[in-house]
Design an enzyme around this catalytic site. Structure first.
Site, PDB file in Angstrom:
ATOM      1  N   THR A 196      30.275  46.773  31.729  1.00 25.91           N
ATOM      2  CA  THR A 196      29.317  47.720  32.634  1.00 25.91           C
ATOM      3  C   THR A 196      30.274  48.210  33.748  1.00 25.91           C
ATOM      4  O   THR A 196      29.762  49.058  34.666  1.00 25.91           O
ATOM      5  CB  THR A 196      28.104  47.085  32.946  1.00 25.91           C
ATOM      6  OG1 THR A 196      28.575  45.728  33.433  1.00 25.91           O
ATOM      7  CG2 THR A 196      27.164  46.675  31.987  1.00 25.91           C
ATOM      8  N   ARG A 246      23.430  39.420  34.548  1.00 29.28           N
ATOM      9  CA  ARG A 246      22.570  40.463  35.336  1.00 29.28           C
ATOM     10  C   ARG A 246      22.299  41.746  34.514  1.00 29.28           C
ATOM     11  O   ARG A 246      21.446  42.567  34.803  1.00 29.28           O
ATOM     12  CB  ARG A 246      23.275  40.875  36.439  1.00 29.28           C
ATOM     13  CG  ARG A 246      23.537  39.757  37.524  1.00 29.28           C
ATOM     14  CD  ARG A 246      24.358  40.455  38.809  1.00 29.28           C
ATOM     15  NE  ARG A 246      25.651  40.786  38.504  1.00 29.28           N
ATOM     16  CZ  ARG A 246      26.433  39.712  38.697  1.00 29.28           C
ATOM     17  NH1 ARG A 246      26.396  38.505  39.036  1.00 29.28           N
ATOM     18  NH2 ARG A 246      27.956  39.916  38.197  1.00 29.28           N
ATOM     19  N   SER A 247      23.301  42.038  33.468  1.00 30.67           N
ATOM     20  CA  SER A 247      23.444  43.176  32.585  1.00 30.67           C
ATOM     21  C   SER A 247      22.543  43.240  31.606  1.00 30.67           C
ATOM     22  O   SER A 247      22.486  44.093  30.740  1.00 30.67           O
ATOM     23  CB  SER A 247      24.805  43.669  32.431  1.00 30.67           C
ATOM     24  OG  SER A 247      25.378  44.009  33.525  1.00 30.67           O
ATOM     25  N   HIS A 299      45.870  56.922  41.970  1.00 30.78           N
ATOM     26  CA  HIS A 299      46.675  56.448  42.802  1.00 30.78           C
ATOM     27  C   HIS A 299      47.840  57.241  43.110  1.00 30.78           C
ATOM     28  O   HIS A 299      48.270  57.915  42.019  1.00 30.78           O
ATOM     29  CB  HIS A 299      47.188  54.984  42.650  1.00 30.78           C
ATOM     30  CG  HIS A 299      46.075  53.849  42.823  1.00 30.78           C
ATOM     31  ND1 HIS A 299      44.868  53.968  43.064  1.00 30.78           N
ATOM     32  CD2 HIS A 299      46.442  52.628  42.309  1.00 30.78           C
ATOM     33  CE1 HIS A 299      44.245  53.061  43.122  1.00 30.78           C
ATOM     34  NE2 HIS A 299      45.005  52.063  42.403  1.00 30.78           N
ATOM     35  N   GLN A 321      46.316  54.495  47.632  1.00 28.25           N
ATOM     36  CA  GLN A 321      45.304  53.913  46.489  1.00 28.25           C
ATOM     37  C   GLN A 321      43.706  54.214  46.611  1.00 28.25           C
ATOM     38  O   GLN A 321      43.210  54.128  47.685  1.00 28.25           O
ATOM     39  CB  GLN A 321      45.624  52.097  46.377  1.00 28.25           C
ATOM     40  CG  GLN A 321      46.812  52.087  46.245  1.00 28.25           C
ATOM     41  CD  GLN A 321      47.229  50.461  45.619  1.00 28.25           C
ATOM     42  OE1 GLN A 321      48.258  50.074  46.213  1.00 28.25           O
ATOM     43  NE2 GLN A 321      46.155  49.573  45.168  1.00 28.25           N
ATOM     44  N   VAL A 363      36.102  49.991  34.871  1.00 31.04           N
ATOM     45  CA  VAL A 363      37.226  49.946  33.852  1.00 31.04           C
ATOM     46  C   VAL A 363      36.619  49.820  32.560  1.00 31.04           C
ATOM     47  O   VAL A 363      37.125  50.528  31.849  1.00 31.04           O
ATOM     48  CB  VAL A 363      38.172  48.860  34.232  1.00 31.04           C
ATOM     49  CG1 VAL A 363      39.287  48.844  32.924  1.00 31.04           C
ATOM     50  CG2 VAL A 363      39.035  49.316  35.554  1.00 31.04           C
ATOM     51  N   GLY A 368      39.787  51.655  42.610  1.00 33.71           N
ATOM     52  CA  GLY A 368      40.862  50.535  42.427  1.00 33.71           C
ATOM     53  C   GLY A 368      40.113  49.090  42.549  1.00 33.71           C
ATOM     54  O   GLY A 368      40.419  47.995  42.249  1.00 33.71           O
ATOM     55  N   LYS A 383      53.457  42.850  43.619  1.00 32.57           N
ATOM     56  CA  LYS A 383      53.197  42.914  42.330  1.00 32.57           C
ATOM     57  C   LYS A 383      54.218  43.896  41.748  1.00 32.57           C
ATOM     58  O   LYS A 383      54.928  43.622  40.671  1.00 32.57           O
ATOM     59  CB  LYS A 383      51.947  43.202  41.988  1.00 32.57           C
ATOM     60  CG  LYS A 383      50.820  42.169  42.248  1.00 32.57           C
ATOM     61  CD  LYS A 383      49.346  42.786  41.891  1.00 32.57           C
ATOM     62  CE  LYS A 383      48.262  41.724  42.243  1.00 32.57           C
ATOM     63  NZ  LYS A 383      47.058  42.330  42.276  1.00 32.57           N
ATOM     64  N   ARG A 438      49.457  37.491  34.320  1.00 38.35           N
ATOM     65  CA  ARG A 438      50.628  38.559  34.084  1.00 38.35           C
ATOM     66  C   ARG A 438      52.030  37.827  34.237  1.00 38.35           C
ATOM     67  O   ARG A 438      52.817  38.174  33.501  1.00 38.35           O
ATOM     68  CB  ARG A 438      50.391  39.531  35.199  1.00 38.35           C
ATOM     69  CG  ARG A 438      49.477  40.628  34.950  1.00 38.35           C
ATOM     70  CD  ARG A 438      49.353  41.523  36.147  1.00 38.35           C
ATOM     71  NE  ARG A 438      48.153  42.446  35.839  1.00 38.35           N
ATOM     72  CZ  ARG A 438      47.521  42.875  37.022  1.00 38.35           C
ATOM     73  NH1 ARG A 438      47.994  42.919  38.316  1.00 38.35           N
ATOM     74  NH2 ARG A 438      46.558  43.613  36.809  1.00 38.35           N
ATOM     75  N   CYS A 463      47.810  48.318  38.572  1.00 36.26           N
ATOM     76  CA  CYS A 463      47.461  49.751  38.167  1.00 36.26           C
ATOM     77  C   CYS A 463      48.735  50.443  38.933  1.00 36.26           C
ATOM     78  O   CYS A 463      49.232  51.495  38.582  1.00 36.26           O
ATOM     79  CB  CYS A 463      46.315  50.201  38.870  1.00 36.26           C
ATOM     80  SG  CYS A 463      45.745  49.341  40.201  1.00 36.26           S
TER      81      CYS A 463
HETATM   82  P1  A2P Z   1      28.002  43.089  35.646  1.00 37.90           P
HETATM   83  O1  A2P Z   1      27.834  44.490  35.707  1.00 37.90           O
HETATM   84  O2  A2P Z   1      26.889  42.291  34.565  1.00 37.90           O
HETATM   85  O3  A2P Z   1      28.117  42.401  37.039  1.00 37.90           O
HETATM   86  P2  A2P Z   1      33.701  46.381  38.687  1.00 37.90           P
HETATM   87  O4  A2P Z   1      35.246  46.028  38.700  1.00 37.90           O
HETATM   88  O5  A2P Z   1      33.396  47.820  38.404  1.00 37.90           O
HETATM   89  O6  A2P Z   1      32.592  45.881  39.610  1.00 37.90           O
HETATM   90  O7  A2P Z   1      33.011  45.615  37.224  1.00 37.90           O
HETATM   91  C1  A2P Z   1      32.966  44.259  36.982  1.00 37.90           C
HETATM   92  C2  A2P Z   1      32.761  44.046  35.744  1.00 37.90           C
HETATM   93  O8  A2P Z   1      32.908  42.395  35.359  1.00 37.90           O
HETATM   94  C3  A2P Z   1      31.467  44.269  35.278  1.00 37.90           C
HETATM   95  O9  A2P Z   1      31.161  44.709  33.964  1.00 37.90           O
HETATM   96  C4  A2P Z   1      30.534  43.025  35.497  1.00 37.90           C
HETATM   97  O10 A2P Z   1      29.452  42.639  34.883  1.00 37.90           O
HETATM   98  C5  A2P Z   1      31.600  42.088  34.877  1.00 37.90           C
HETATM   99  N1  A2P Z   1      31.492  40.726  35.462  1.00 37.90           N
HETATM  100  C6  A2P Z   1      31.833  40.154  36.758  1.00 37.90           C
HETATM  101  N2  A2P Z   1      31.280  38.973  36.967  1.00 37.90           N
HETATM  102  C7  A2P Z   1      31.185  38.352  35.686  1.00 37.90           C
HETATM  103  C8  A2P Z   1      30.918  37.186  34.970  1.00 37.90           C
HETATM  104  N3  A2P Z   1      30.908  36.326  35.698  1.00 37.90           N
HETATM  105  N4  A2P Z   1      30.694  37.073  33.781  1.00 37.90           N
HETATM  106  C9  A2P Z   1      30.904  38.149  32.723  1.00 37.90           C
HETATM  107  N5  A2P Z   1      30.865  39.584  33.527  1.00 37.90           N
HETATM  108  C10 A2P Z   1      31.264  39.710  34.688  1.00 37.90           C
END
Ligand code: A2P
Length: 334
Positions: A14, A42-43, A245, A159, A17, A163, A216, A102, A132
């Site tokens: 979600t 949450r998703s 970037h 940047q 990236v 990012g 990095k 990495r 990146c």
């Molecule tokens: P979610 O949308 O459910 O919070 P971004 O870097 O664009 O903020 O996206 C971070 C991604 O990593 C999202 O898909 C987020 O899901 C997911 N994410 C963040 N923390 C967790 C976690 N503890 N377990 C699973 N997915 C996570």
């Protein structure tokens, strides 16, 4: 989806990236037999479109990876540390976008145009996608390194807020709206206002005064190029740009340089093109590379300080080549 193909899981589907990974898989006709979308609890209940279907998002757990061939992780370093080993133990090859693995000597760190052969050995079942800014810089630098023999670089980055993920984009947007409406500005993601400002601070500070992001370039650059002597002195700057970037690079080489030859080498390399015509005010800007695959190089000129030095400007979409596309290209060479 095809019956002939791989079972792909996207952890962090979600996020900024994660969504781009889905777009790259779709646009590049990656052979996907089954797609598992994973994010936080949450998703759960959300769906994401892929090849005309709505795919439900599931909660990422250690049991998410049964039968998965390739797991693309982009959910932050903590999540990768917690779940990537479980995915590898279940038999998946993990391609991890975070910085968690990495610098692990048993984890290849790969830019497909630069060091594709490094995927031959994957002892932990994990391959890391580089930082990146490092990817975009090396896309411009590697053709020059092959021709002239890289020694050191001095660079400054510009940047984009994407990012920092979806929340970086939201922060720039809400600050611009607040300023235009004459309202007070809230800062949550960055230590200072990013709208109509630039912030010379990306990632946390290290003891030597450089930020982790700045280091990095040297640490990851050495590993990717197999060039342990390369030194990089970098200043990373966050700018109020949504996407792509830019990096101003001055590189010194062990052999004499030639600007025309440099242009030829860059143009002959895959994934990078010269965009450089002073008469027409032609040089790449972030808007030129956004949502595009190729990195663009302009302003190529002799460095006036060092003998065998070149200065250039390289721009690339860091959500795409700096993250999602690079990860999907690694999956392709697997
Ligand atoms: P979610 O949308 O459910 O919070 P971004 O870097 O664009 O903020 O996206 C971070 C991604 O990593 C999202 O898909 C987020 O899901 C997911 N994410 C963040 N923390 C967790 C976690 N503890 N377990 C699973 N997915 C996570």
């Amino acid at each position: 989806m095809t019956t002939q193909g791989k079972h792909i899981a996207v952890a962090g589907a979600t996020g900024a990236v994660g969504r781009e990974i889905l777009a790259c898989l779709e646009q590049r006709n990656f052979p996907v037999a089954k797609l598992t979308l994973l994010a936080s609890a949450r998703s759960v209940g959300k769906t994401l479109p892929f090849r005309g279907e709505e795919i439900p998002v599931q909660e990422l757990t250690k049991d998410s990876f049964a039968g998965v061939d390739i797991a693309l992780f982009s959910a932050g370093g903590g999540t990768s540390k917690e779940f990537a080993p479980a995915a590898a133990a279940a038999g998946a090859i993990v391609i991890d976008n975070s910085s968690a693995f990495r610098m692990d000597p048993e984890v290849p760190l790969v830019i497909p145009e630069v060091n594709p052969a490094d995927v031959r050995s994957i002892p932990k079942g994990i391959i890391a996608n580089p930082n990146c800014t490092t990817i975009i810089t090396l896309m411009g630098l590697t053709p020059l390194h092959r021709e002239f023999g890289l020694r050191n670089i001095i660079a400054s980055s510009y940047q984009a807020v994407s990012g920092s993920g979806a929340q970086g984009i939201a922060e720039l947007e809400s600050q611009v709206q607040a300023i235009v409406a004459g309202q007070p500005v809230a800062t949550n993601v960055y230590p200072h206002q990013i709208a109509f400002n630039v912030i010379p601070h990306v990632d946390v500070f290290e003891a030597n005064g450089y930020t982790r992001e700045e280091m990095k370039m040297q640490n990851e650059g050495r590993k990717i190029l197999h060039l342990d002597t390369m030194r990089a002195s970098v200043t990373c700057v966050r700018v109020p740009v949504y996407r792509s970037h830019s990096v101003a690079v001055t590189a010194t080489f062990s052999r004499p340089v030639d600007v025309e030859r440099a242009r030829q080498c860059i143009d002959a390399a895959p994934g990078v093109r010269v965009c450089d015509d002073r008469e027409k005010a032609l040089y790449p800007t972030p808007l030129d590379t956004s949502e595009k695959d190729d990195c663009l190089v302009g302003r190529i000129r002799r460095d006036l300080v060092s003998d065998n030095g070149l200065t250039f400007w390289v721009v690339g979409d860091q959500v795409r080549k700096g993250a999602a596309l690079n990860a999907v290209q690694i999956a392709e060479i697997l």
